[in-house]
Design a protein around this motif. Structure first.
Motif, PDB file in Angstrom:
ATOM      1  N   THR A 243       0.830  -1.201   0.000  1.00  0.00           N
ATOM      2  CA  THR A 243       0.000   0.000   0.000  1.00  0.00           C
ATOM      3  C   THR A 243       0.865   1.253   0.000  1.00  0.00           C
ATOM      4  O   THR A 243       0.603   2.215  -0.737  1.00  0.00           O
ATOM      5  CB  THR A 243      -0.932   0.016   1.219  1.00  0.00           C
ATOM      6  N   MET A 244       1.912   1.264   0.813  1.00  0.00           N
ATOM      7  CA  MET A 244       2.797   2.427   0.866  1.00  0.00           C
ATOM      8  C   MET A 244       3.524   2.644  -0.453  1.00  0.00           C
ATOM      9  O   MET A 244       3.797   3.794  -0.839  1.00  0.00           O
ATOM     10  CB  MET A 244       3.796   2.261   2.014  1.00  0.00           C
ATOM     11  N   LEU A 245       3.845   1.555  -1.172  1.00  0.00           N
ATOM     12  CA  LEU A 245       4.515   1.715  -2.457  1.00  0.00           C
ATOM     13  C   LEU A 245       3.647   2.476  -3.458  1.00  0.00           C
ATOM     14  O   LEU A 245       4.162   3.081  -4.393  1.00  0.00           O
ATOM     15  CB  LEU A 245       4.882   0.338  -3.040  1.00  0.00           C
ATOM     16  N   ARG A 246       2.338   2.443  -3.268  1.00  0.00           N
ATOM     17  CA  ARG A 246       1.432   3.147  -4.168  1.00  0.00           C
ATOM     18  C   ARG A 246       1.257   4.611  -3.770  1.00  0.00           C
ATOM     19  O   ARG A 246       0.715   5.393  -4.540  1.00  0.00           O
ATOM     20  CB  ARG A 246       0.073   2.447  -4.194  1.00  0.00           C
ATOM     21  N   LEU A 247       1.695   4.961  -2.574  1.00  0.00           N
ATOM     22  CA  LEU A 247       1.461   6.298  -2.055  1.00  0.00           C
ATOM     23  C   LEU A 247       2.715   7.152  -1.962  1.00  0.00           C
ATOM     24  O   LEU A 247       2.627   8.382  -2.025  1.00  0.00           O
ATOM     25  CB  LEU A 247       0.821   6.214  -0.660  1.00  0.00           C
ATOM     26  N   PHE A 248       3.875   6.531  -1.791  1.00  0.00           N
ATOM     27  CA  PHE A 248       5.098   7.276  -1.514  1.00  0.00           C
ATOM     28  C   PHE A 248       6.234   6.778  -2.401  1.00  0.00           C
ATOM     29  O   PHE A 248       6.185   5.666  -2.930  1.00  0.00           O
ATOM     30  CB  PHE A 248       5.503   7.116  -0.043  1.00  0.00           C
ATOM     31  N   PRO A 249       7.302   7.568  -2.566  1.00  0.00           N
ATOM     32  CA  PRO A 249       8.477   7.113  -3.318  1.00  0.00           C
ATOM     33  C   PRO A 249       9.045   5.828  -2.726  1.00  0.00           C
ATOM     34  O   PRO A 249       9.093   5.642  -1.510  1.00  0.00           O
ATOM     35  CB  PRO A 249       9.458   8.284  -3.168  1.00  0.00           C
ATOM     36  N   VAL A 250       9.499   4.959  -3.613  1.00  0.00           N
ATOM     37  CA  VAL A 250       9.878   3.613  -3.194  1.00  0.00           C
ATOM     38  C   VAL A 250      11.057   3.632  -2.219  1.00  0.00           C
ATOM     39  O   VAL A 250      11.090   2.858  -1.249  1.00  0.00           O
ATOM     40  CB  VAL A 250      10.176   2.746  -4.433  1.00  0.00           C
ATOM     41  N   ALA A 251      12.058   4.493  -2.431  1.00  0.00           N
ATOM     42  CA  ALA A 251      13.209   4.540  -1.534  1.00  0.00           C
ATOM     43  C   ALA A 251      12.801   5.036  -0.151  1.00  0.00           C
ATOM     44  O   ALA A 251      13.357   4.603   0.866  1.00  0.00           O
ATOM     45  CB  ALA A 251      14.303   5.432  -2.110  1.00  0.00           C
ATOM     46  N   ARG A 252      11.829   5.935  -0.098  1.00  0.00           N
ATOM     47  CA  ARG A 252      11.355   6.449   1.179  1.00  0.00           C
ATOM     48  C   ARG A 252      10.639   5.345   1.965  1.00  0.00           C
ATOM     49  O   ARG A 252      10.808   5.214   3.176  1.00  0.00           O
ATOM     50  CB  ARG A 252      10.417   7.624   0.938  1.00  0.00           C
ATOM     51  N   VAL A 253       9.837   4.544   1.266  1.00  0.00           N
ATOM     52  CA  VAL A 253       9.112   3.450   1.926  1.00  0.00           C
ATOM     53  C   VAL A 253      10.081   2.423   2.488  1.00  0.00           C
ATOM     54  O   VAL A 253       9.993   2.015   3.653  1.00  0.00           O
ATOM     55  CB  VAL A 253       8.144   2.778   0.936  1.00  0.00           C
ATOM     56  N   SER A 254      11.023   1.997   1.657  1.00  0.00           N
ATOM     57  CA  SER A 254      11.932   0.938   2.091  1.00  0.00           C
ATOM     58  C   SER A 254      12.855   1.399   3.209  1.00  0.00           C
ATOM     59  O   SER A 254      13.323   0.590   4.010  1.00  0.00           O
ATOM     60  CB  SER A 254      12.756   0.430   0.899  1.00  0.00           C
ATOM     61  N   ALA A 255      13.120   2.715   3.293  1.00  0.00           N
ATOM     62  CA  ALA A 255      14.028   3.209   4.330  1.00  0.00           C
ATOM     63  C   ALA A 255      13.517   2.891   5.730  1.00  0.00           C
ATOM     64  O   ALA A 255      14.308   2.696   6.660  1.00  0.00           O
ATOM     65  CB  ALA A 255      14.227   4.713   4.175  1.00  0.00           C
ATOM     66  N   ALA A 256      12.200   2.833   5.907  1.00  0.00           N
ATOM     67  CA  ALA A 256      11.651   2.531   7.230  1.00  0.00           C
ATOM     68  C   ALA A 256      12.085   1.159   7.722  1.00  0.00           C
ATOM     69  O   ALA A 256      12.160   0.919   8.933  1.00  0.00           O
ATOM     70  CB  ALA A 256      10.126   2.625   7.195  1.00  0.00           C
ATOM     71  N   ILE A 257      12.397   0.245   6.792  1.00  0.00           N
ATOM     72  CA  ILE A 257      12.776  -1.118   7.181  1.00  0.00           C
ATOM     73  C   ILE A 257      14.116  -1.133   7.906  1.00  0.00           C
ATOM     74  O   ILE A 257      14.447  -2.098   8.611  1.00  0.00           O
ATOM     75  CB  ILE A 257      12.786  -2.024   5.934  1.00  0.00           C
TER      76      ILE A 257
END
Length: 297
Positions: A243-257
């Motif tokens: 869901t987050m991949l559809r809303l935010f830039p992919v690098a920003r989403v993965s950074a939370a991991i």
């Protein structure tokens, strides 16, 4: 029902990112807990088979009734993503651990997934990270190393097993950026996740059958582990991530991991009384600073 890139900017509530990022970190790091409960009762292949099978079967009625009608092309595309993001990613790490690659080293490499996504996002998606974001990425990676340092070791596994851990991370990173790159082939998250899970179940089932019996251990710990892995490790973690991949830039989403290693240690302390160390808190602080630099703005 198919999602496409909007032509105009979409305003989002300022709390949407921190809330979803928190849910992602909690659910992503929770996978350790389910594996800790269930792995004492079954092989990794059997554990992954039942995890993906139960997840897919629970989602199947909703995938058939709620959402657009599934077309063969969409199913085949989602099956490919399932092979990459479920079977090769989870199975690769499981096989590496089975070949005696130290668990701490496997965990460290898997936690560097955001770095691989950041590297791939520029050539594949054209999402360029700023200098500040690269500095934040480096700081977050340093924090992950600090948290994981005490559990690192080289072990005596064959060289291909070490390469397998790196390859599994790169495969999932590639699946992530391709998922972002092809919005016209997206399905609602519950339909995508259903196909991914059932694809993984078919392949993990072949592996488990080759090793022995497919019957699950009828024990309390295995049941708790399965419930944990299905609800938090699959529905919450993968569902929030897609869901987050559809809303935010992919690098920003993965950074939370990057925050998964210290949160995993908090899970271990809360549920299994494993000690907390000064290095863990230091690594957590460094990682938080790095993630903040990478994702703010």
């Amino acid at each position: 029902m198919t999602l496409t890139a909007p032509s105009l900017p979409v305003s989002r509530h300022p709390l949407l990112w921190p809330v979803m990022a928190t849910l992602l970190v909690i659910s992503w790091s929770s996978g350790f807990v389910g594996i800790r409960f269930a792995s004492e009762e079954a092989s990794i292949a059997l554990l992954l088979f039942w995890r993906t099978l139960l997840s897919g079967l629970i989602l199947l009625p909703f995938a058939l009734i709620v959402g657009p009608r599934l077309r063969p092309r969409q199913i085949l595309d989602q099956m490919l993503f399932g092979v990459m993001s479920v079977f090769l990613y989870l199975g690769g790490f499981a096989l590496a651990i089975g070949q005696r690659v130290p668990t701490g080293l496997v965990a460290l490499i898997s936690d560097l997934l955001p770095l691989a996504v950041a590297v791939l996002s520029q050539p594949v998606l054209g999402e360029r990270l700023s200098a500040r974001q690269w500095q934040g990425t480096g700081l977050a990676v340093l924090g992950v190393f600090i948290v994981s340092f005490d559990s690192l070791g080289l072990g005596t596994a064959p060289p291909w097993a070490y390469a397998l851990t790196v390859g599994s991370t790169l495969v999932f990173a590639l699946a992530t950026v391709l998922h972002r790159k092809r919005p016209g082939l997206r399905l609602p998250v519950h339909q995508s996740l259903c196909i991914h899970s059932l694809t993984g179940a078919a392949l993990f089932g072949l592996c488990a059958a080759w090793q022995g019996d497919l019957a699950p251990p009828m024990t309390r710990d295995f049941a708790i582990g399965m419930a944990w892995l299905v609800v938090l490790g699959t529905f919450a973690a993968y569902g929030v991530y897609y869901t987050m991949l559809r809303l935010f830039p992919v690098a920003r989403v993965s950074a939370a991991i990057y925050l998964s290693p210290p949160v995993t240690m908090l899970w271990s302390w809360a549920l299994f009384s494993e000690p907390l160390t000064t290095a863990m808190f230091a690594g957590l602080g460094v990682t938080l600073a790095g993630v903040w630099m990478t994702t703010r703005g």
